[in-house]
Write a protein that holds these residues in place. Structure first.
Motif, mmCIF file in Angstrom:
data_model
loop_
_atom_site.group_PDB
_atom_site.id
_atom_site.type_symbol
_atom_site.label_atom_id
_atom_site.label_comp_id
_atom_site.label_asym_id
_atom_site.label_seq_id
_atom_site.Cartn_x
_atom_site.Cartn_y
_atom_site.Cartn_z
ATOM 1 N N GLU A 40 0.883 -1.312 -0.048
ATOM 2 C CA GLU A 40 0.145 0.135 -0.251
ATOM 3 C C GLU A 40 0.975 1.450 -0.001
ATOM 4 O OE1 GLU A 40 -2.596 0.009 3.292
ATOM 5 O OE2 GLU A 40 -2.994 2.245 2.940
ATOM 6 N N ASN A 41 1.986 1.240 0.641
ATOM 7 C CA ASN A 41 2.714 2.500 0.833
ATOM 8 C C ASN A 41 3.610 2.591 -0.381
ATOM 9 O OD1 ASN A 41 2.277 3.731 3.329
ATOM 10 N ND2 ASN A 41 3.633 2.592 4.434
ATOM 11 N N ARG A 42 3.881 1.558 -1.002
ATOM 12 C CA ARG A 42 4.644 1.417 -2.243
ATOM 13 C C ARG A 42 3.805 2.369 -3.461
ATOM 14 N NH1 ARG A 42 5.432 -3.137 -4.203
ATOM 15 N NH2 ARG A 42 4.970 -4.436 -2.187
ATOM 16 N N GLU A 43 2.574 2.013 -3.348
ATOM 17 C CA GLU A 43 1.549 2.448 -4.232
ATOM 18 C C GLU A 43 1.574 4.106 -3.989
ATOM 19 O OE1 GLU A 43 -1.712 0.364 -5.737
ATOM 20 O OE2 GLU A 43 -3.039 2.141 -6.333
ATOM 21 N N SER A 44 1.062 4.447 -2.699
ATOM 22 C CA SER A 44 1.094 5.598 -1.980
ATOM 23 C C SER A 44 2.357 6.465 -2.697
ATOM 24 C CB SER A 44 0.764 5.697 -0.700
ATOM 25 O OG SER A 44 -0.295 5.254 -0.147
ATOM 26 N N LEU A 45 3.435 5.999 -2.476
ATOM 27 C CA LEU A 45 4.438 6.643 -2.755
ATOM 28 C C LEU A 45 4.838 6.939 -4.324
ATOM 29 C CD1 LEU A 45 7.043 8.183 -1.562
ATOM 30 C CD2 LEU A 45 8.353 6.102 -1.690
ATOM 31 N N MET A 46 4.294 6.182 -5.117
ATOM 32 C CA MET A 46 4.183 6.171 -6.407
ATOM 33 C C MET A 46 3.376 7.323 -6.680
ATOM 34 S SD MET A 46 4.226 2.950 -8.660
ATOM 35 C CE MET A 46 6.004 2.553 -9.251
ATOM 36 N N VAL A 47 2.110 7.692 -6.216
ATOM 37 C CA VAL A 47 1.217 8.577 -6.427
ATOM 38 C C VAL A 47 1.537 10.179 -5.744
ATOM 39 C CG1 VAL A 47 -1.157 9.555 -5.577
ATOM 40 C CG2 VAL A 47 -0.930 7.241 -6.104
ATOM 41 N N ALA A 48 2.424 9.927 -4.571
ATOM 42 C CA ALA A 48 3.060 11.168 -4.000
ATOM 43 C C ALA A 48 4.225 11.685 -5.090
ATOM 44 C CB ALA A 48 3.544 10.742 -2.647
ATOM 45 N N SER A 49 4.994 10.737 -5.556
ATOM 46 C CA SER A 49 6.084 11.072 -6.493
ATOM 47 C C SER A 49 5.535 11.736 -7.630
ATOM 48 C CB SER A 49 6.878 10.097 -6.972
ATOM 49 O OG SER A 49 8.049 10.241 -7.761
ATOM 50 N N PHE A 50 4.552 11.351 -8.405
ATOM 51 C CA PHE A 50 3.894 11.617 -9.499
ATOM 52 C C PHE A 50 3.330 13.235 -9.165
ATOM 53 C CE2 PHE A 50 -0.145 11.359 -12.602
ATOM 54 C CZ PHE A 50 0.414 11.951 -13.490
ATOM 55 N N MET A 51 2.474 13.394 -8.148
ATOM 56 C CA MET A 51 1.975 14.642 -7.937
ATOM 57 C C MET A 51 2.960 15.618 -7.561
ATOM 58 S SD MET A 51 -1.146 13.833 -5.212
ATOM 59 C CE MET A 51 -2.983 14.145 -5.616
ATOM 60 N N GLY A 52 3.864 15.249 -6.806
ATOM 61 C CA GLY A 52 5.075 16.015 -6.527
ATOM 62 C C GLY A 52 5.855 16.426 -7.874
ATOM 63 N N GLY A 53 5.953 15.517 -8.862
ATOM 64 C CA GLY A 53 6.525 15.994 -9.945
ATOM 65 C C GLY A 53 5.522 16.959 -10.947
ATOM 66 N N SER A 54 4.256 16.632 -10.779
ATOM 67 C CA SER A 54 3.473 17.599 -11.456
ATOM 68 C C SER A 54 3.485 18.810 -11.061
ATOM 69 C CB SER A 54 2.099 16.826 -11.469
ATOM 70 O OG SER A 54 2.062 15.592 -11.592
ATOM 71 N N ALA A 55 4.092 18.969 -9.773
ATOM 72 C CA ALA A 55 3.855 20.426 -9.227
ATOM 73 C C ALA A 55 5.110 21.247 -9.597
ATOM 74 C CB ALA A 55 3.791 20.445 -7.762
ATOM 75 N N ILE A 56 6.239 20.622 -9.785
ATOM 76 C CA ILE A 56 7.497 20.814 -10.237
ATOM 77 C C ILE A 56 7.778 21.888 -11.038
ATOM 78 C CG2 ILE A 56 9.827 20.553 -10.875
ATOM 79 C CD1 ILE A 56 9.780 17.752 -9.554
ATOM 80 N N GLY A 57 6.797 21.843 -12.258
ATOM 81 C CA GLY A 57 6.791 22.910 -13.353
ATOM 82 C C GLY A 57 6.568 24.505 -13.010
ATOM 83 N N ASN A 58 5.422 24.318 -11.905
ATOM 84 C CA ASN A 58 4.869 25.551 -11.181
ATOM 85 C C ASN A 58 5.686 25.800 -9.938
ATOM 86 O OD1 ASN A 58 3.343 26.585 -13.517
ATOM 87 N ND2 ASN A 58 1.895 24.781 -13.243
ATOM 88 N N SER A 59 6.537 25.528 -9.493
ATOM 89 C CA SER A 59 6.959 25.756 -8.169
ATOM 90 C C SER A 59 8.592 25.626 -8.143
ATOM 91 C CB SER A 59 6.505 24.734 -7.155
ATOM 92 O OG SER A 59 7.056 23.285 -7.321
#
Lengths: 358, 358
Positions: free
Chosen positions: B235-254
């Motif tokens: 479960e945590n491995r999947e959550s970390l995939m989501v967190a990483s993708f969300m963080g990565g999607s934010a990078i372009g505007n931060s």
């Protein structure tokens, strides 16, 4: 496992509307005679909104009557008119959930040629629609981010969308300047749609890690906005656009719960609009969502919103039967919320007692 | 105002890798002789991963040496080899941040023909690259979601990416089964990249409402994961995939803040990898991020991670000067964190004292 499709390309921020031209230009340069169809909520008929749009001489400007919930007949009628206009290269939907949904449906129909009801269901749209841009002017329904467009089909007594990857907008423009003139009550009711579908989804049995994270994020924005002193401040209007889009992006991988079926009952039987219906239902959901119902009451109080009451006080037995039928028919969300034997919890008398409190 | 472009189409969940075939098939049916280039982290050289991929006879299988951070020379060399292979219709990157970034760079170069360093900067890629699919096998860098691909250019002493809409992956496959064999320390260091760039961005002066909401969501997932008993549970491995993708999607505007510049110093002068470098820096950030540094210490303790120490204890003055130069050169993030006069805070002696604690 299904590919998740959400809108990846958007402009966000005060003044974002100016970029519509940038999005349309490449299409217009490729096809100089093709028209752009602007579908605009009739609320803007007398506003100066259209002067801010890059409308060219031959483009189509269509104001949508959103007095009632969108219907398949309405969509078919617009699509027919548009078919007579020659080639359309893009559809631009500017309005609330109804307008955004109608635009999505029209964009699906134009190149594919069917009737709106033919695509009501899951993955029935046979190919890409025309390029479409969504521009919300009120936030909360998530229609800008979702892969469906909810349409009433009165002949079939059905409320169902074109659930399809092709229904997803190609681009969004989220400009909080456009929500500055929304009346207070409407702003609250519509904004609450995000709060409500997110809590329903997170309290349900079905889990999807990305949808959950989006719903969580949308919820915490909603809390901040609706418990603040000025829910309609510039900053809050932009935050609510973000929350609505996030909530809408989650919808395709989540299910609603008890609120939406009851609210659909109110729509079908008493003709209430989706968003106010949701609020009226949420107000009496203490049995199913106790802490969230309290939270909702605090938001109502904080924003001085008075919900209509006594709606179901004097209904006939027949009307109550219709309400029950129109609620209980939504098996997926009710199973998500209450399990396979949801009818044991939602007996006709329980359902009636709940409606009588509205 | 810039169009924000993120990955809108993805598969997520255990077993998602199986869908690679579904994504490639339409391309292969349109162009039957075109090749698919698989770029895979050399970590998988002896694993059975390649047996799970829909590789056809003429496709290209290339294992990437990720011992050191990706360089422009490395990318040019691979691109040249690929140019000799005939038409390539898709690039599939399978690995961590380095592999995902190299794949993005290669996909930009193949049809556009330039050298990797020609596109280091902002919006220099002249047109779409080949279709590319990202498949992370470790989570945290956000490379799967971002619009850049960070490359070292040793000749120019530059660490800079192809910041471009064209750099964004067309599709992602996020399958937590692929991160099951990641060694514990590496899992932690890389996962912390998300935590770190999100706290840097949220503590900075620059604000973007959507990036903020994504960073908030990624942060709360990170907290849950790294303060739990088993950070590597399914479960945590999947959550970390989501967190990483969300963080990565934010990078372009931060923008990042103080940690990344110091970490870049460690990379440039001492050759440390990005993610462990970040952690070593984060460990001594109490002056700039007091509560988050404490939080980081709790995570280290909870997961029994021992960071290397004494790295900068015996450096020469010249090396300290190089560290200072390689840190202070990152003006944008430092201004985001500390304001325009960041050099008043980050004097050579202050910077030296901070490095000496690492």
């Amino acid at each position: 496992m299904r590919l998740t499709k959400t809108v990846g390309d958007y402009y966000l921020g005060s003044g974002a509307l100016k970029n519509l031209d940038t999005l349309l230009k490449p299409l217009q340069e490729t096809n100089n005679t093709g028209k752009v169809a602007y579908l605009i909520d009739h609320y803007f008929l007398k506003s100066d909104l259209k002067d801010k749009l890059p409308i060219r001489e031959n483009d189509i400007l269509y104001f949508i009557d959103t007095t009632d919930e969108p219907t398949t007949e309405q969509v078919d009628k617009i699509a027919e008119e548009f078919q007579r206009e020659g080639e359309i290269i893009a559809a631009v939907g500017i309005g609330g959930g109804s307008t955004l949904d109608i635009t999505k449906a029209i964009a699906n129909l134009i190149p594919n040629g069917a009737k709106a009801e033919d695509y009501q269901g899951w993955d029935l749209v046979p190919g890409p629609g025309i390029f479409k841009i969504g521009i919300p002017t009120i936030s909360g329904t998530g229609a800008e981010g979702s892969r469906t467009c909810v349409l009433m089909n009165h002949a079939k007594k059905l409320k169902l969308g074109h659930n399809s990857d092709y229904t997803v907008y190609n681009r969004l423009i989220m400009d909080p300047d456009l929500t500055a003139s929304v009346p207070k009550d409407q702003y609250f009711y519509t904004g609450m749609d995000t709060f409500i579908h997110c809590i329903e989804s997170l309290e349900g049995r079905y889990r999807h890690s990305f949808a959950d994270a989006l719903s969580d994020a949308a919820l915490s924005l909603s809390r901040k906005i609706f418990l603040s002193d000025d829910m309609q401040s510039k900053e809050n209007r932009e935050s609510l656009m973000v929350a609505s889009f996030m909530g809408g992006s989650a919808i395709g991988n989540s299910f609603v719960g008890v609120v939406h079926p009851f609210s659909a009952g109110l729509s079908m039987v008493l003709g209430l609009h989706h968003c106010i219906g949701n609020c009226i239902v949420m107000n009496v959901m203490d049995q199913f969502y106790p802490s969230q119902t309290q939270e909702f009451h605090r938001m109502l109080e904080k924003q001085s919103i008075k919900l209509p009451t006594g709606l179901c006080a004097n209904l006939t037995d027949k009307q109550h039967q219709n309400l029950y039928d129109a609620t209980i028919v939504h098996e997926k969300p009710l199973m998500n919320a209450l399990g396979d034997d949801f009818k044991k919890t939602l007996t006709p008398s329980t359902v009636r007692r709940i409606f009588e409190r509205m």
